[in-house]
Motif scaffolding. Structure first.
Motif, short mmCIF file in Angstrom:
data_model
loop_
_atom_site.label_atom_id
_atom_site.label_comp_id
_atom_site.label_asym_id
_atom_site.label_seq_id
_atom_site.Cartn_x
_atom_site.Cartn_y
_atom_site.Cartn_z
N LYS A 87 8.16 -9.09 -8.13
CA LYS A 87 7.80 -10.15 -7.19
C LYS A 87 6.32 -10.52 -7.28
O LYS A 87 5.83 -11.31 -6.47
CB LYS A 87 8.15 -9.70 -5.77
CG LYS A 87 9.64 -9.45 -5.56
CD LYS A 87 9.94 -9.00 -4.15
CE LYS A 87 11.44 -8.77 -3.96
NZ LYS A 87 12.21 -10.04 -4.09
N ASN A 88 5.61 -9.94 -8.25
CA ASN A 88 4.18 -10.21 -8.44
C ASN A 88 3.36 -9.92 -7.18
O ASN A 88 2.45 -10.68 -6.82
CB ASN A 88 3.96 -11.66 -8.89
CG ASN A 88 4.52 -11.92 -10.27
OD1 ASN A 88 4.32 -11.13 -11.19
ND2 ASN A 88 5.26 -13.02 -10.41
N ILE A 89 3.70 -8.82 -6.51
CA ILE A 89 2.94 -8.39 -5.33
C ILE A 89 1.99 -7.28 -5.78
O ILE A 89 2.42 -6.26 -6.31
CB ILE A 89 3.87 -7.84 -4.23
CG1 ILE A 89 4.91 -8.90 -3.83
CG2 ILE A 89 3.05 -7.42 -3.00
CD1 ILE A 89 6.01 -8.35 -2.92
N PRO A 90 0.68 -7.43 -5.57
CA PRO A 90 -0.27 -6.37 -5.96
C PRO A 90 0.03 -5.06 -5.24
O PRO A 90 0.41 -5.06 -4.06
CB PRO A 90 -1.63 -6.93 -5.54
CG PRO A 90 -1.42 -8.41 -5.41
CD PRO A 90 0.00 -8.60 -4.99
N ILE A 91 -0.14 -3.96 -5.96
CA ILE A 91 0.11 -2.63 -5.41
C ILE A 91 -1.18 -1.83 -5.39
O ILE A 91 -1.85 -1.69 -6.42
CB ILE A 91 1.17 -1.88 -6.24
CG1 ILE A 91 2.52 -2.61 -6.13
CG2 ILE A 91 1.31 -0.43 -5.77
CD1 ILE A 91 3.58 -2.06 -7.07
N LEU A 92 -1.53 -1.35 -4.21
CA LEU A 92 -2.64 -0.40 -4.04
C LEU A 92 -2.01 0.96 -3.79
O LEU A 92 -1.32 1.15 -2.80
CB LEU A 92 -3.53 -0.81 -2.88
CG LEU A 92 -4.83 -0.02 -2.64
CD1 LEU A 92 -5.82 -0.86 -1.81
CD2 LEU A 92 -4.60 1.31 -1.92
N VAL B 245 0.85 -1.18 0.00
CA VAL B 245 0.00 0.00 0.00
C VAL B 245 0.90 1.24 0.00
O VAL B 245 1.77 1.38 0.84
CB VAL B 245 -0.93 0.01 1.22
CG1 VAL B 245 -1.77 1.30 1.24
CG2 VAL B 245 -1.84 -1.22 1.21
N LEU B 246 0.64 2.14 -0.96
CA LEU B 246 1.45 3.35 -1.13
C LEU B 246 0.58 4.60 -1.12
O LEU B 246 -0.62 4.54 -1.37
CB LEU B 246 2.19 3.31 -2.48
CG LEU B 246 3.13 2.15 -2.73
CD1 LEU B 246 3.66 2.23 -4.17
CD2 LEU B 246 4.28 2.14 -1.74
N GLN B 247 1.22 5.76 -0.88
CA GLN B 247 0.62 7.07 -1.03
C GLN B 247 1.64 7.92 -1.78
O GLN B 247 2.51 7.36 -2.43
CB GLN B 247 0.27 7.70 0.32
CG GLN B 247 -0.24 6.73 1.38
CD GLN B 247 0.91 5.96 1.99
OE1 GLN B 247 2.00 6.50 2.18
NE2 GLN B 247 0.69 4.69 2.29
N TYR B 248 1.55 9.25 -1.69
CA TYR B 248 2.52 10.08 -2.41
C TYR B 248 3.09 11.16 -1.49
O TYR B 248 3.19 12.32 -1.85
CB TYR B 248 1.87 10.71 -3.63
CG TYR B 248 2.85 11.07 -4.76
CD1 TYR B 248 4.22 11.17 -4.53
CD2 TYR B 248 2.37 11.32 -6.04
CE1 TYR B 248 5.09 11.49 -5.55
CE2 TYR B 248 3.24 11.66 -7.08
CZ TYR B 248 4.60 11.74 -6.82
OH TYR B 248 5.46 12.07 -7.85
N GLU B 249 3.47 10.75 -0.26
CA GLU B 249 4.14 11.68 0.66
C GLU B 249 5.58 11.23 0.92
O GLU B 249 6.18 11.63 1.92
CB GLU B 249 3.36 11.78 1.98
CG GLU B 249 2.07 12.55 1.84
CD GLU B 249 1.36 12.77 3.16
OE1 GLU B 249 0.61 13.75 3.27
OE2 GLU B 249 1.54 11.95 4.10
N ILE B 250 6.12 10.42 0.01
CA ILE B 250 7.52 10.01 0.06
C ILE B 250 8.13 10.30 -1.32
O ILE B 250 7.40 10.56 -2.27
CB ILE B 250 7.69 8.53 0.45
CG1 ILE B 250 6.91 7.61 -0.51
CG2 ILE B 250 7.23 8.31 1.89
CD1 ILE B 250 7.11 6.13 -0.23
N PRO B 251 9.47 10.28 -1.45
CA PRO B 251 10.09 10.71 -2.71
C PRO B 251 9.64 9.89 -3.93
O PRO B 251 9.39 8.69 -3.86
CB PRO B 251 11.58 10.51 -2.43
CG PRO B 251 11.71 10.66 -0.95
CD PRO B 251 10.47 10.05 -0.39
N ARG B 252 9.59 10.59 -5.06
CA ARG B 252 9.15 9.97 -6.33
C ARG B 252 10.05 8.79 -6.70
O ARG B 252 9.57 7.74 -7.15
CB ARG B 252 9.18 11.04 -7.42
CG ARG B 252 8.58 10.64 -8.74
CD ARG B 252 8.60 11.83 -9.69
NE ARG B 252 8.04 13.01 -9.05
CZ ARG B 252 8.18 14.25 -9.51
NH1 ARG B 252 8.89 14.48 -10.60
NH2 ARG B 252 7.62 15.26 -8.88
#
Length: 297
Positions: free
Chosen positions: A156-161, A136-143
């Motif tokens: 690694k075929n891990i789904p990304i939200l 799970v990601l957001q956009y408050e860390i570096p690009r």
């Protein structure tokens, strides 16, 4: 138990609650003041843990009085903090938040230690990332850190939200590598470069992201509910009606609860309903769920 790895920001939120938000250049007095832990990453990690998820959190905190308290509170919520890094010579992230009488808000963020969550730290955290059923990601860390994480997840075929908030510039070629993109109307309009003021316009904007390769686009519309769009279907839900006190972390609560429901195998509709219910509960509480008040003793 399936593991959710949340990678993102940790902040100290300095909150003023007032009857109404000020106009430009205006001072509004009589506010209540609170200090709470926040940051979109931390909020989503806590929300996922409180929704029953097995959560690990990867983040950076600073060299200040709050850092140890933040980490302990994560642990108290059952979160694995093995890769919450302590940075010397740098303050933790801080946010200034003003909340009006209907729960609406103004927010400004000083990233602090969050800017030091670089690709090298993600590499250090690979042992826990390797256990993830979802990132799970957001956009408050570096690009550059986000692109690195997306590459790892794909390898690694891990789904990304990815909760694309706050909306900022990004390499569009990476959107085809995202499984689930969670946006509000402002954010989907930003990405699609079109005006979005209603559900039909939001759906049209979401379709442009599906055409770019995103598997699922989820649009949150506050009191108007939410919907998910895929190449083959649209699933819509209504929101739960509550008296909002503080809407600050509603989107983060939604994302954390959504991740839990999805990795437990819920249908898209049920996952949206579960996430919407969690968000509805969160807005009825000032500075809590998922954020928690500082112990100032």
């Amino acid at each position: 138990m399936k593991k959710i790895v949340v990678i993102g920001s940790s902040n100290i939120d300095l909150i003023m609650k007032m009857n109404r938000l000020p106009e430009k250049g205006e001072t509004v007095t009589g506010a209540e003041f609170f200090q709470v832990y926040g940051g979109k990453g931390a909020n989503q990690a806590v929300a996922a843990a409180r929704a029953g998820g097995n959560v690990a959190f990867i983040s950076c905190v600073g060299e200040d009085a709050y850092a140890s308290q933040m980490i302990q509170q994560f642990k108290d919520n059952g979160i694995d903090t093995s890769f919450v890094f302590r940075e010397t010579g740098m303050p933790s992230g801080h946010a200034l938040i003003m909340i009006g009488g209907q729960g609406e808000n103004y927010i400004s963020v000083a990233p602090g230690a969050n800017d030091l969550l670089g690709p090298e730290k993600i590499n250090e955290a690979l042992p826990i990332i390797n256990e993830a059923e979802m990132i799970v990601l957001q956009y408050e860390i570096p690009r550059k850190t986000l692109t690195h994480i997306i590459n790892i997840g794909n390898e690694k075929n891990i789904p990304i939200l990815w909760n694309f908030a706050p909306a900022q510039e990004f390499d569009f070629s990476y959107f085809s590598r995202i499984n689930i993109l969670v946006l509000n109307e402002t954010e989907v309009g930003y990405l699609a470069k079109m005006q979005v003021e209603n559900e039909d316009e939001a759906e049209n904007a979401a379709k442009t992201l599906i055409e770019r390769g995103v598997e699922k686009v989820i649009i949150t519309r506050g009191a108007e509910g939410a919907f998910v769009l895929t190449e083959h279907e649209k699933v819509r839900i209504s929101s739960y009606r509550v008296d909002a006190v503080d809407t600050t972390a509603a989107g983060d609560t939604f994302c954390g609860a959504l991740a839990v429901a999805l990795i437990e195998g819920s249908s898209l509709k049920h996952a949206l309903e579960f996430a919407s219910a969690a968000a509805a509960i969160s807005v009825t509480r000032l500075g809590r769920n998922p954020r928690f008040l500082l112990d100032l003793k």
